[in-house]
Enzyme design. Structure first.
Site: not given
Length: 318
Positions: A168, A262
Protein backbone atom coordinates in the site's frame (compact mmCIF):
# COMPACT_ATOMS: atom_id res chain seq x y z
CA UNK A 1 -12.93 -25.50 19.53
CA UNK A 2 -11.89 -21.84 19.53
CA UNK A 3 -12.56 -19.44 16.70
CA UNK A 4 -9.64 -18.40 14.49
CA UNK A 5 -8.17 -15.04 15.52
CA UNK A 6 -7.23 -12.19 13.20
CA UNK A 7 -5.58 -8.96 14.35
CA UNK A 8 -4.95 -6.00 12.07
CA UNK A 9 -2.55 -3.21 12.98
CA UNK A 10 -2.87 0.35 11.76
CA UNK A 11 -4.96 3.48 11.90
CA UNK A 12 -8.70 4.02 11.71
CA UNK A 13 -9.66 7.61 11.00
CA UNK A 14 -12.71 9.80 10.73
CA UNK A 15 -13.71 9.86 7.05
CA UNK A 16 -15.39 13.05 5.81
CA UNK A 17 -17.21 13.13 2.49
CA UNK A 18 -19.80 15.26 0.71
CA UNK A 19 -23.16 13.78 -0.27
CA UNK A 20 -24.97 14.32 -3.56
CA UNK A 21 -27.00 16.95 -1.69
CA UNK A 22 -23.74 18.78 -0.88
CA UNK A 23 -23.93 17.89 2.81
CA UNK A 24 -20.94 16.79 4.88
CA UNK A 25 -21.12 13.30 6.35
CA UNK A 26 -18.68 11.24 8.39
CA UNK A 27 -17.75 7.62 8.82
CA UNK A 28 -14.69 5.68 9.96
CA UNK A 29 -12.10 3.97 7.80
CA UNK A 30 -8.45 3.08 7.32
CA UNK A 31 -6.78 0.52 5.07
CA UNK A 32 -6.13 -2.35 7.49
CA UNK A 33 -9.32 -1.60 9.42
CA UNK A 34 -11.36 -1.79 6.21
CA UNK A 35 -9.77 -5.14 5.40
CA UNK A 36 -10.61 -6.42 8.87
CA UNK A 37 -14.27 -5.43 8.49
CA UNK A 38 -14.56 -7.24 5.15
CA UNK A 39 -12.78 -10.29 6.57
CA UNK A 40 -15.29 -10.46 9.42
CA UNK A 41 -18.22 -10.05 7.03
CA UNK A 42 -16.92 -12.87 4.86
CA UNK A 43 -15.99 -15.26 7.67
CA UNK A 44 -18.21 -14.43 10.63
CA UNK A 45 -16.58 -17.07 12.84
CA UNK A 46 -13.38 -15.03 12.93
CA UNK A 47 -12.54 -13.27 16.18
CA UNK A 48 -11.29 -9.93 14.86
CA UNK A 49 -9.19 -7.38 16.74
CA UNK A 50 -7.81 -3.99 15.73
CA UNK A 51 -4.58 -2.80 17.33
CA UNK A 52 -4.34 0.98 17.22
CA UNK A 53 -4.19 4.14 19.24
CA UNK A 54 -7.27 6.24 19.99
CA UNK A 55 -7.88 9.41 21.97
CA UNK A 56 -10.31 10.55 24.63
CA UNK A 57 -12.23 12.72 22.18
CA UNK A 58 -15.85 12.12 21.17
CA UNK A 59 -14.85 10.81 17.74
CA UNK A 60 -12.73 8.12 19.40
CA UNK A 61 -15.73 7.00 21.45
CA UNK A 62 -17.93 6.90 18.37
CA UNK A 63 -15.20 5.12 16.43
CA UNK A 64 -14.84 2.20 18.84
CA UNK A 65 -18.63 1.86 18.89
CA UNK A 66 -18.43 1.65 15.08
CA UNK A 67 -15.86 -1.15 15.38
CA UNK A 68 -18.11 -3.11 17.70
CA UNK A 69 -21.08 -2.69 15.35
CA UNK A 70 -18.98 -4.39 12.68
CA UNK A 71 -17.91 -7.24 14.95
CA UNK A 72 -14.43 -5.86 15.61
CA UNK A 73 -13.16 -6.00 19.20
CA UNK A 74 -11.84 -2.76 20.71
CA UNK A 75 -9.86 -4.66 23.34
CA UNK A 76 -6.62 -3.45 21.76
CA UNK A 77 -7.66 0.16 21.21
CA UNK A 78 -5.03 1.83 23.38
CA UNK A 79 -5.96 5.27 24.69
CA UNK A 80 -3.66 8.27 24.49
CA UNK A 81 -4.03 11.06 27.04
CA UNK A 82 -2.96 13.82 24.67
CA UNK A 83 -3.53 12.68 21.08
CA UNK A 84 -6.80 12.28 19.18
CA UNK A 85 -7.84 10.27 16.13
CA UNK A 86 -6.84 11.33 12.63
CA UNK A 87 -9.24 12.78 10.07
CA UNK A 88 -9.30 12.69 6.28
CA UNK A 89 -11.59 14.14 3.63
CA UNK A 90 -12.29 12.30 0.41
CA UNK A 91 -13.39 13.52 -2.99
CA UNK A 92 -14.05 11.30 -6.00
CA UNK A 93 -13.66 12.37 -9.61
CA UNK A 94 -15.94 11.22 -12.44
CA UNK A 95 -13.98 7.97 -12.92
CA UNK A 96 -14.28 6.99 -9.27
CA UNK A 97 -10.67 7.80 -8.46
CA UNK A 98 -10.29 9.27 -5.01
CA UNK A 99 -8.43 12.33 -3.80
CA UNK A 100 -7.60 12.86 -0.13
CA UNK A 101 -6.79 15.60 2.35
CA UNK A 102 -5.36 14.39 5.67
CA UNK A 103 -5.17 15.69 9.24
CA UNK A 104 -3.31 12.81 10.87
CA UNK A 105 0.09 14.10 11.97
CA UNK A 106 0.68 13.04 15.58
CA UNK A 107 -2.68 11.28 15.75
CA UNK A 108 -3.15 8.73 18.53
CA UNK A 109 -2.37 5.89 16.12
CA UNK A 110 1.07 7.36 15.40
CA UNK A 111 1.85 6.86 19.09
CA UNK A 112 0.94 3.15 19.05
CA UNK A 113 4.31 1.71 20.06
CA UNK A 114 4.60 4.10 23.02
CA UNK A 115 1.07 3.20 24.08
CA UNK A 116 1.92 -0.52 23.98
CA UNK A 117 5.00 0.09 26.14
CA UNK A 118 3.15 2.31 28.59
CA UNK A 119 0.31 -0.17 29.07
CA UNK A 120 2.68 -3.16 29.30
CA UNK A 121 -0.08 -5.21 27.65
CA UNK A 122 1.74 -7.40 25.13
CA UNK A 123 2.43 -10.20 27.62
CA UNK A 124 -1.32 -10.58 28.17
CA UNK A 125 -2.32 -10.86 24.52
CA UNK A 126 -3.92 -14.08 23.28
CA UNK A 127 -2.52 -16.07 20.38
CA UNK A 128 -3.36 -14.57 16.99
CA UNK A 129 -3.64 -16.92 14.04
CA UNK A 130 -3.12 -14.07 11.58
CA UNK A 131 -1.43 -10.69 11.98
CA UNK A 132 -2.02 -8.16 9.19
CA UNK A 133 -0.28 -4.85 8.59
CA UNK A 134 0.54 -2.56 5.69
CA UNK A 135 2.93 0.04 4.40
CA UNK A 136 0.59 2.63 5.86
CA UNK A 137 0.76 0.94 9.28
CA UNK A 138 4.52 1.53 9.09
CA UNK A 139 4.39 4.88 7.31
CA UNK A 140 2.57 6.73 10.08
CA UNK A 141 5.24 5.82 12.65
CA UNK A 142 8.62 7.36 13.39
CA UNK A 143 11.56 5.27 12.19
CA UNK A 144 12.27 4.22 15.76
CA UNK A 145 8.69 3.03 16.13
CA UNK A 146 8.74 1.35 12.71
CA UNK A 147 11.58 -0.77 14.02
CA UNK A 148 9.63 -1.53 17.19
CA UNK A 149 6.60 -2.61 15.15
CA UNK A 150 8.71 -4.96 13.01
CA UNK A 151 10.19 -6.42 16.21
CA UNK A 152 6.70 -6.84 17.69
CA UNK A 153 5.52 -8.69 14.60
CA UNK A 154 8.66 -10.84 14.69
CA UNK A 155 7.81 -11.84 18.27
CA UNK A 156 4.22 -12.69 17.35
CA UNK A 157 5.46 -14.77 14.42
CA UNK A 158 7.86 -16.62 16.71
CA UNK A 159 4.84 -17.56 18.84
CA UNK A 160 3.11 -19.14 15.83
CA UNK A 161 1.19 -16.30 14.19
CA UNK A 162 1.07 -16.11 10.40
CA UNK A 163 1.89 -12.64 9.08
CA UNK A 164 0.29 -10.91 6.07
CA UNK A 165 1.43 -7.62 4.54
CA UNK A 166 0.15 -5.25 1.85
CA UNK A 167 2.69 -2.62 0.72
CA UNK A 168 0.00 0.00 0.00
CA UNK A 169 2.70 2.46 -1.03
CA UNK A 170 1.83 6.13 -0.48
CA UNK A 171 4.75 8.37 -1.57
CA UNK A 172 3.82 11.25 0.75
CA UNK A 173 4.35 9.03 3.80
CA UNK A 174 8.04 8.52 3.05
CA UNK A 175 11.09 10.79 2.93
CA UNK A 176 12.08 9.28 -0.43
CA UNK A 177 11.97 5.98 -2.31
CA UNK A 178 15.04 4.60 -0.55
CA UNK A 179 13.34 5.23 2.79
CA UNK A 180 10.21 3.37 1.69
CA UNK A 181 12.21 0.48 0.19
CA UNK A 182 14.13 0.02 3.43
CA UNK A 183 10.93 -0.61 5.36
CA UNK A 184 9.28 -2.59 2.58
CA UNK A 185 12.20 -4.99 2.77
CA UNK A 186 11.90 -5.19 6.56
CA UNK A 187 8.19 -5.99 6.22
CA UNK A 188 8.75 -8.63 3.52
CA UNK A 189 11.36 -10.27 5.75
CA UNK A 190 8.78 -11.04 8.47
CA UNK A 191 5.80 -11.81 6.20
CA UNK A 192 4.33 -15.16 5.16
CA UNK A 193 1.68 -13.66 2.85
CA UNK A 194 2.38 -10.63 0.67
CA UNK A 195 -0.27 -8.81 -1.39
CA UNK A 196 1.49 -6.23 -3.59
CA UNK A 197 0.07 -4.33 -6.51
CA UNK A 198 2.16 -3.98 -9.64
CA UNK A 199 1.97 -0.19 -9.17
CA UNK A 200 3.63 -0.50 -5.75
CA UNK A 201 6.63 -2.31 -7.20
CA UNK A 202 6.81 -0.23 -10.36
CA UNK A 203 6.77 3.07 -8.48
CA UNK A 204 9.21 1.95 -5.79
CA UNK A 205 11.53 -0.53 -7.47
CA UNK A 206 10.98 0.01 -11.18
CA UNK A 207 9.63 -3.49 -11.71
CA UNK A 208 7.87 -3.60 -15.08
CA UNK A 209 6.38 -7.10 -14.93
CA UNK A 210 4.91 -9.66 -12.58
CA UNK A 211 7.92 -11.91 -13.15
CA UNK A 212 10.25 -9.18 -11.88
CA UNK A 213 8.18 -8.90 -8.71
CA UNK A 214 8.26 -12.67 -8.22
CA UNK A 215 12.02 -12.84 -8.71
CA UNK A 216 12.51 -10.00 -6.25
CA UNK A 217 10.37 -11.71 -3.61
CA UNK A 218 12.30 -14.98 -3.87
CA UNK A 219 14.94 -13.51 -1.56
CA UNK A 220 12.35 -13.53 1.23
CA UNK A 221 10.61 -16.43 2.95
CA UNK A 222 7.21 -15.53 1.47
CA UNK A 223 4.84 -18.51 1.32
CA UNK A 224 1.98 -16.83 -0.56
CA UNK A 225 2.54 -14.07 -3.07
CA UNK A 226 -0.60 -12.55 -4.59
CA UNK A 227 0.18 -9.89 -7.20
CA UNK A 228 -2.64 -7.53 -8.14
CA UNK A 229 -1.91 -6.47 -11.70
CA UNK A 230 -4.86 -4.23 -12.56
CA UNK A 231 -6.43 -5.09 -15.90
CA UNK A 232 -4.02 -8.01 -16.28
CA UNK A 233 -5.76 -9.73 -13.37
CA UNK A 234 -4.30 -11.37 -10.29
CA UNK A 235 -1.35 -13.75 -10.22
CA UNK A 236 -0.75 -16.19 -7.36
CA UNK A 237 2.49 -17.89 -6.38
CA UNK A 238 2.95 -20.59 -3.76
CA UNK A 239 6.50 -20.60 -2.33
CA UNK A 240 7.73 -18.89 -5.49
CA UNK A 241 6.02 -21.30 -7.89
CA UNK A 242 3.28 -20.08 -10.23
CA UNK A 243 -0.08 -21.36 -9.03
CA UNK A 244 -2.83 -19.57 -10.95
CA UNK A 245 -3.98 -16.48 -12.80
CA UNK A 246 -7.42 -14.96 -12.27
CA UNK A 247 -8.43 -12.61 -15.13
CA UNK A 248 -9.68 -9.11 -14.45
CA UNK A 249 -13.46 -8.66 -14.60
CA UNK A 250 -14.48 -4.99 -14.77
CA UNK A 251 -17.25 -3.78 -12.48
CA UNK A 252 -20.53 -2.67 -14.04
CA UNK A 253 -19.70 0.83 -12.87
CA UNK A 254 -16.88 2.43 -10.89
CA UNK A 255 -18.10 4.98 -8.38
CA UNK A 256 -15.48 4.89 -5.61
CA UNK A 257 -12.20 2.94 -5.64
CA UNK A 258 -11.31 3.87 -2.04
CA UNK A 259 -11.45 0.37 -0.57
CA UNK A 260 -10.99 -1.88 -3.60
CA UNK A 261 -7.62 -3.17 -2.42
CA UNK A 262 -8.70 -3.25 1.22
CA UNK A 263 -11.76 -5.39 0.50
CA UNK A 264 -9.70 -7.68 -1.73
CA UNK A 265 -7.19 -8.24 1.06
CA UNK A 266 -9.84 -8.81 3.72
CA UNK A 267 -11.85 -11.33 1.74
CA UNK A 268 -8.75 -13.12 0.47
CA UNK A 269 -7.33 -13.53 3.97
CA UNK A 270 -10.70 -14.59 5.39
CA UNK A 271 -11.02 -17.26 2.71
CA UNK A 272 -7.53 -18.53 3.41
CA UNK A 273 -8.29 -18.67 7.14
CA UNK A 274 -11.29 -20.82 6.22
CA UNK A 275 -8.89 -23.15 4.33
CA UNK A 276 -10.17 -22.18 0.89
CA UNK A 277 -7.74 -22.72 -2.03
CA UNK A 278 -5.76 -19.71 -3.22
CA UNK A 279 -7.52 -19.56 -6.60
CA UNK A 280 -11.02 -19.59 -5.11
CA UNK A 281 -9.92 -17.08 -2.47
CA UNK A 282 -8.69 -14.73 -5.21
CA UNK A 283 -11.89 -15.16 -7.22
CA UNK A 284 -14.03 -14.28 -4.21
CA UNK A 285 -11.76 -11.37 -3.24
CA UNK A 286 -11.82 -9.98 -6.78
CA UNK A 287 -15.60 -10.23 -6.90
CA UNK A 288 -15.86 -8.42 -3.56
CA UNK A 289 -13.61 -5.61 -4.78
CA UNK A 290 -15.78 -5.36 -7.90
CA UNK A 291 -18.82 -4.83 -5.69
CA UNK A 292 -17.16 -2.34 -3.37
CA UNK A 293 -16.08 0.05 -6.16
CA UNK A 294 -19.72 0.39 -7.22
CA UNK A 295 -20.66 2.04 -3.91
CA UNK A 296 -19.66 5.23 -2.15
CA UNK A 297 -17.35 5.03 0.85
CA UNK A 298 -14.87 2.54 2.22
CA UNK A 299 -17.39 0.26 3.95
CA UNK A 300 -20.34 -0.95 1.87
CA UNK A 301 -23.70 -1.19 3.63
CA UNK A 302 -23.99 -4.50 5.45
CA UNK A 303 -27.18 -5.68 3.73
CA UNK A 304 -25.73 -5.02 0.26
CA UNK A 305 -22.56 -6.94 1.02
CA UNK A 306 -24.39 -9.84 2.68
CA UNK A 307 -26.73 -10.21 -0.30
CA UNK A 308 -23.73 -10.22 -2.63
CA UNK A 309 -21.95 -12.82 -0.55
CA UNK A 310 -25.02 -15.07 -0.58
CA UNK A 311 -25.39 -14.76 -4.36
CA UNK A 312 -21.75 -15.67 -4.81
CA UNK A 313 -22.08 -18.63 -2.45
CA UNK A 314 -25.11 -19.91 -4.38
CA UNK A 315 -23.26 -19.48 -7.68
CA UNK A 316 -20.21 -21.31 -6.31
CA UNK A 317 -22.33 -24.22 -5.10
CA UNK A 318 -24.16 -24.35 -8.43
Amino acid sequence: MRNPTFIAIGECMVELSVTAQNKLQHSYAGDTYNSLVYAKRWHNELDCYFLSGIGQDSFSTLMTAHWQQHGISDEFALTSDDHNVGIYAIKNDDSGERHFDYWRKESAATQLMSLIEQSDCESHWPHFDLVYFSGISLGILSDEDKDKLINLITRLKAKGSKVAFDPNYRPKMWANKAHAIRWLEAAYTVSDIVLPGTEDHHDLLGHASVSEIVNYCKQYDVQELVVKAGKEGVFAFDCGQALCHVPFTPADRQLDTTAAGDSFAGVYLACRMADKPMKLSIEHASAAAGLVVQHQGAIVEHTIFDAFRQRLANHTVA
